[in-house]
Write a protein that holds these residues in place. Structure first.
Motif, PDB file in Angstrom:
ATOM      1  N   UNK A   9      65.385  34.806  21.931  1.00 49.64           N
ATOM      2  CA  UNK A   9      66.175  34.774  20.705  1.00 49.64           C
ATOM      3  C   UNK A   9      65.428  35.500  19.594  1.00 49.64           C
ATOM      4  N   UNK A  10      66.159  36.358  18.872  1.00 49.27           N
ATOM      5  CA  UNK A  10      65.624  37.011  17.674  1.00 49.27           C
ATOM      6  C   UNK A  10      65.975  36.138  16.481  1.00 49.27           C
ATOM      7  N   UNK A  11      64.954  35.818  15.715  1.00 53.49           N
ATOM      8  CA  UNK A  11      65.121  34.945  14.558  1.00 53.49           C
ATOM      9  C   UNK A  11      64.174  35.438  13.476  1.00 53.49           C
ATOM     10  N   UNK A  12      64.711  35.746  12.316  1.00 51.64           N
ATOM     11  CA  UNK A  12      63.902  36.240  11.202  1.00 51.64           C
ATOM     12  C   UNK A  12      63.040  37.433  11.602  1.00 51.64           C
ATOM     13  N   UNK A  13      63.606  38.330  12.390  1.00 54.11           N
ATOM     14  CA  UNK A  13      62.912  39.549  12.780  1.00 54.11           C
ATOM     15  C   UNK A  13      61.852  39.371  13.849  1.00 54.11           C
ATOM     16  N   UNK A  14      61.744  38.181  14.424  1.00 57.18           N
ATOM     17  CA  UNK A  14      60.759  37.930  15.468  1.00 57.18           C
ATOM     18  C   UNK A  14      61.461  37.509  16.748  1.00 57.18           C
ATOM     19  N   UNK A  15      60.831  37.838  17.864  1.00 60.61           N
ATOM     20  CA  UNK A  15      61.354  37.465  19.175  1.00 60.61           C
ATOM     21  C   UNK A  15      60.653  36.203  19.643  1.00 60.61           C
TER      22      UNK A  15
END
Length: 144
Positions: A9-15
């Protein structure tokens, strides 16, 4: 049981890795589409899915079969480059931080987990759960 390959999942630009499997709820709500089934011991569900949480909305952005015995046509599930996961209601678990305990079966307990509470594809609430260190025993070891 072999450790399973996690969805991403990508969340706030992080994987991040995702401990939950929200695509399973899609197949449960669409019995006309045959669900994946895998032959690999490390991916028994037969697929790895990619997700994105953007502006508090959960999207399925893709999935790849993984030694699957059942072929699922991508267009039966995903009509474009992403799809609103409005079928999903539940908690998404995302491990964060260093591993504080590794169990004898290989599973890892991270320093903390993000819990995202989703209702019909929309983020309703979130929290960070801190895991306490577990005492070392003869079978399990703590990673540093």
């Amino acid at each position: 049981m072999t450790i399973q390959i996690n969805d991403r999942i990508y969340l706030d630009g992080k994987l991040y890795e995702l401990l939950s499997t929200p695509l399973k709820a899609f197949f449960e709500s669409h019995p006309e589409i045959q669900e994946f089934s895998g032959t690999a011991s490390n991916c028994e569900r037969g697929y790895v899915a990619s997700w994105r949480l953007r502006n508090n909305v959960l999207y399925l952005t893709g999935f790849q079969p993984f030694e699957s015995t059942v072929y699922v046509d991508r267009t039966q599930v995903l009509s474009g480059t992403r799809m609103l996961a409005d079928w999903y209601t539940g908690m998404l678990r995302i491990p964060v931080g260093p591993v504080v305990h590794r169990f004898s079966d290989g599973h890892a307990l991270h320093e903390k987990e993000m819990h995202l509470y989703i209702e019909n594809g929309i983020l309703q609430n979130h929290e960070v759960k801190y895991n306490q260190r577990i005492p070392r025993d003869k079978k399990d070891n703590i990673s540093h």
